[in-house]
Design a protein around this motif. Sequence first.
Motif, PDB file in Angstrom:
ATOM      1  N   SER A 204       0.805  -1.216   0.000  1.00 56.13           N
ATOM      2  CA  SER A 204       0.000   0.000   0.000  1.00 56.13           C
ATOM      3  C   SER A 204       0.836   1.263   0.000  1.00 56.13           C
ATOM      4  N   ASP A 205       2.074   1.179   0.477  1.00 54.73           N
ATOM      5  CA  ASP A 205       2.873   2.394   0.541  1.00 54.73           C
ATOM      6  C   ASP A 205       3.878   2.499  -0.593  1.00 54.73           C
ATOM      7  N   SER A 206       4.021   1.434  -1.401  1.00 52.80           N
ATOM      8  CA  SER A 206       4.906   1.431  -2.556  1.00 52.80           C
ATOM      9  C   SER A 206       6.279   1.953  -2.178  1.00 52.80           C
ATOM     10  N   THR A 207       6.915   2.693  -3.104  1.00 49.46           N
ATOM     11  CA  THR A 207       8.262   3.203  -2.848  1.00 49.46           C
ATOM     12  C   THR A 207       8.283   4.149  -1.667  1.00 49.46           C
ATOM     13  N   ALA A 208       7.186   4.887  -1.479  1.00 47.17           N
ATOM     14  CA  ALA A 208       7.153   5.901  -0.423  1.00 47.17           C
ATOM     15  C   ALA A 208       7.281   5.295   0.954  1.00 47.17           C
ATOM     16  N   ASP A 209       6.910   4.031   1.136  1.00 45.41           N
ATOM     17  CA  ASP A 209       6.966   3.388   2.431  1.00 45.41           C
ATOM     18  C   ASP A 209       8.398   3.204   2.900  1.00 45.41           C
ATOM     19  N   ARG A 210       9.343   3.180   1.954  1.00 44.65           N
ATOM     20  CA  ARG A 210      10.738   2.981   2.294  1.00 44.65           C
ATOM     21  C   ARG A 210      11.488   4.298   2.389  1.00 44.65           C
TER      22      ARG A 210
ATOM     23  N   GLY B  97       6.739  15.671   6.902  1.00 43.59           N
ATOM     24  CA  GLY B  97       5.690  16.553   6.400  1.00 43.59           C
ATOM     25  C   GLY B  97       4.453  16.449   7.252  1.00 43.59           C
ATOM     26  N   GLU B  98       3.331  16.817   6.672  1.00 44.19           N
ATOM     27  CA  GLU B  98       2.056  16.785   7.374  1.00 44.19           C
ATOM     28  C   GLU B  98       1.169  15.709   6.779  1.00 44.19           C
ATOM     29  N   SER B  99       0.228  15.229   7.580  1.00 49.75           N
ATOM     30  CA  SER B  99      -0.682  14.166   7.146  1.00 49.75           C
ATOM     31  C   SER B  99      -2.046  14.757   6.813  1.00 49.75           C
ATOM     32  N   PHE B 100      -2.633  14.260   5.747  1.00 46.82           N
ATOM     33  CA  PHE B 100      -3.960  14.680   5.306  1.00 46.82           C
ATOM     34  C   PHE B 100      -4.779  13.429   5.035  1.00 46.82           C
ATOM     35  N   ARG B 101      -6.029  13.497   5.425  1.00 44.71           N
ATOM     36  CA  ARG B 101      -6.915  12.352   5.307  1.00 44.71           C
ATOM     37  C   ARG B 101      -7.824  12.525   4.101  1.00 44.71           C
ATOM     38  N   LEU B 102      -7.826  11.543   3.215  1.00 43.36           N
ATOM     39  CA  LEU B 102      -8.641  11.562   1.997  1.00 43.36           C
ATOM     40  C   LEU B 102      -9.653  10.425   2.070  1.00 43.36           C
ATOM     41  N   HIS B 103     -10.931  10.757   1.860  1.00 41.14           N
ATOM     42  CA  HIS B 103     -11.987   9.745   1.864  1.00 41.14           C
ATOM     43  C   HIS B 103     -12.632   9.704   0.487  1.00 41.14           C
ATOM     44  N   MET B 104     -12.764   8.486  -0.071  1.00 46.29           N
ATOM     45  CA  MET B 104     -13.289   8.318  -1.422  1.00 46.29           C
ATOM     46  C   MET B 104     -14.509   7.407  -1.406  1.00 46.29           C
ATOM     47  N   VAL B 105     -15.431   7.704  -2.314  1.00 48.31           N
ATOM     48  CA  VAL B 105     -16.649   6.908  -2.490  1.00 48.31           C
ATOM     49  C   VAL B 105     -16.812   6.633  -3.971  1.00 48.31           C
ATOM     50  N   THR B 106     -17.109   5.385  -4.329  1.00 45.70           N
ATOM     51  CA  THR B 106     -17.544   5.061  -5.683  1.00 45.70           C
ATOM     52  C   THR B 106     -18.826   4.255  -5.588  1.00 45.70           C
ATOM     53  N   TRP B 107     -19.774   4.585  -6.489  1.00 45.43           N
ATOM     54  CA  TRP B 107     -21.087   3.933  -6.401  1.00 45.43           C
ATOM     55  C   TRP B 107     -21.798   4.025  -7.747  1.00 45.43           C
ATOM     56  N   ASN B 108     -22.190   2.885  -8.265  1.00 47.44           N
ATOM     57  CA  ASN B 108     -23.101   2.842  -9.407  1.00 47.44           C
ATOM     58  C   ASN B 108     -24.512   2.911  -8.843  1.00 47.44           C
ATOM     59  N   VAL B 109     -25.184   4.051  -9.061  1.00 48.54           N
ATOM     60  CA  VAL B 109     -26.465   4.305  -8.397  1.00 48.54           C
ATOM     61  C   VAL B 109     -27.657   3.853  -9.223  1.00 48.54           C
ATOM     62  N   ALA B 110     -27.399   3.279 -10.400  1.00 43.90           N
ATOM     63  CA  ALA B 110     -28.454   2.633 -11.212  1.00 43.90           C
ATOM     64  C   ALA B 110     -29.657   3.539 -11.430  1.00 43.90           C
TER      65      ALA B 110
ATOM     66  N   PHE C  75      10.525  17.193  -1.798  1.00 43.66           N
ATOM     67  CA  PHE C  75       9.143  17.311  -1.338  1.00 43.66           C
ATOM     68  C   PHE C  75       8.457  15.962  -1.518  1.00 43.66           C
ATOM     69  N   PRO C  76       8.728  15.006  -0.638  1.00 43.39           N
ATOM     70  CA  PRO C  76       8.195  13.648  -0.820  1.00 43.39           C
ATOM     71  C   PRO C  76       6.698  13.558  -0.550  1.00 43.39           C
ATOM     72  N   LEU C  77       6.128  12.489  -1.062  1.00 47.02           N
ATOM     73  CA  LEU C  77       4.714  12.187  -0.869  1.00 47.02           C
ATOM     74  C   LEU C  77       4.582  10.705  -0.552  1.00 47.02           C
TER      75      LEU C  77
ATOM     76  N   LEU D  30      -2.478  10.800   3.281  1.00 45.39           N
ATOM     77  CA  LEU D  30      -1.436  11.372   2.434  1.00 45.39           C
ATOM     78  C   LEU D  30      -0.477  12.132   3.337  1.00 45.39           C
ATOM     79  N   GLU D  31       0.762  11.695   3.349  1.00 43.29           N
ATOM     80  CA  GLU D  31       1.778  12.411   4.110  1.00 43.29           C
ATOM     81  C   GLU D  31       2.697  13.092   3.119  1.00 43.29           C
ATOM     82  N   LEU D  32       2.805  14.400   3.219  1.00 40.86           N
ATOM     83  CA  LEU D  32       3.567  15.153   2.227  1.00 40.86           C
ATOM     84  C   LEU D  32       4.218  16.371   2.853  1.00 40.86           C
ATOM     85  N   LYS D  33       5.252  16.821   2.179  1.00 37.75           N
ATOM     86  CA  LYS D  33       5.882  18.075   2.553  1.00 37.75           C
ATOM     87  C   LYS D  33       5.344  19.160   1.646  1.00 37.75           C
ATOM     88  N   LYS D  34       4.778  20.188   2.215  1.00 36.07           N
ATOM     89  CA  LYS D  34       4.167  21.250   1.435  1.00 36.07           C
ATOM     90  C   LYS D  34       5.217  21.997   0.625  1.00 36.07           C
ATOM     91  N   MET D  35       4.854  22.328  -0.618  1.00 34.78           N
ATOM     92  CA  MET D  35       5.725  23.148  -1.450  1.00 34.78           C
ATOM     93  C   MET D  35       5.481  24.638  -1.243  1.00 34.78           C
TER      94      MET D  35
END
Length: 482
Positions: free
Chosen positions: A9-15, A20-33, A317-319, A346-351
Amino acid sequence: MEESEEQKSDSTADRRSCVGESFRLHMVTWNVATADPPDDVSSLLDLSSCKKPDLFVVGLQEVYSGPLRFISDIAFDDPWSQQFMSTLAPQGYFKVSSIRMQGLLLLFFSKMDHVPFIRDIQATYTRTGVFGYWGNKGAVSIRLSFYGHMLCFLNCHLAAHMKYATERVDEFEYILDTQTFDSPNAQRVLDHRLVFWFGDLNFRIQDHGMHFVRSCINDRTFHLLWSKDQLTAMKKKEAILREFHEGPLDFQPTYKFDLNSDTYDSRPYRTWFGFNGKKRKPAWTDRILWRLGPEDTRPEEESDGSSGKSAAGDREFPLMIRQESYASDMAYGISDHKPVTATFTLELKKMYETPLVRLYAEGDWSADMDAMVVYSPLQPFRSSSWDWIGLYKVGFCSVSDYITFTWVKDDEVAFNEELTQLYVSKEEIPVLGGECVLCYYSSTLGCLIGISEPFKVHQSNIALEEGLVTEQINELDKATAS
């Protein structure tokens, strides 16, 4: 689903250390027919958590787009947009952007604090239905710079039916090839630092029979189905798919349900030749995946205001991305699909950490006198004669909710190198007053680049006098009635 490929889940960034600062992203996907929205969508939005998300992304498929409704939705927000806006606005969220292509709808919301740091917003779409001329299938996307990091959100509805797995991959590659943006450093979807690919991707569970699939669902042994999931299998063949990561499918397949129930397809379905008694096999058609790009992906140039740094690169400025949850919500039964949600950190260093513009209301404001707005650029950006400053009530939910606005270039009263004053006519100020903010809209960047501190617009003398007259009339009416 292989541990080595699907659960990184963290890919290259995990290593990599990411200061930086942490930001929380919430996503929804739905086929509402084609269903209208339910009365309450709050459980979809993770609003009860102790740390509320900073960002929301909502991707819907098969939003009703009949001729009369579609025409009205062009002039007004569609019912789904209205429902999410009315739920999130009281919680302090702002609709940054949206895009609609027939039944596909994509919404992006942010906490108000982040809005001046979300720049270079663009949205586009790709039709793939009926030889590319009809928008019942395809993709809509929103790209943007978030504190200088380029993000892209791609909401897809791909070809249906079991036998079209290869066609679904072809459609996805076509979408990636054809969607372009007006940007020197992120012209295509995969040029962005972080890409989210989600929607009704329509991949099915192959080979396993209906009885085995339903037994695994009842026993919650979902892992026994992963190897026959078409998307998982296609990843072994297609290099582009291997670049996208997905959390484990530890929730029951989200398609196909009887309406208003948790029962999988129990009714015959209609074909061109009548009814077919065969039931649809459950499947994970609704998915959320992500791709963290290589470190040489560069942000936008500072001169256009979309980034604070021009060529520092992502090492400075990593992400990092980490998935916190991935689940379906079984509480909703208005569609034959169940919605899927995912939460990320999302943990990132602000530009950059300052807005492009600082602005404030000068002196007391009321409809009894003309007023002044004062603003000053804090960083270089390309201003335009189409830039404007809007007056908004506190709690507004989209850029179009202004009470009034003034053109930055047309209404200048005085300026120097540091400050510019703009005139606002008293006729444009609300007589009833209230808590308000001022927002600077950049037409070049397509977003708000500065928001003032809240200030009070006082109730005008006219409103006070009218209120007193109304009160006297009401008392007279009561006395007459008695």
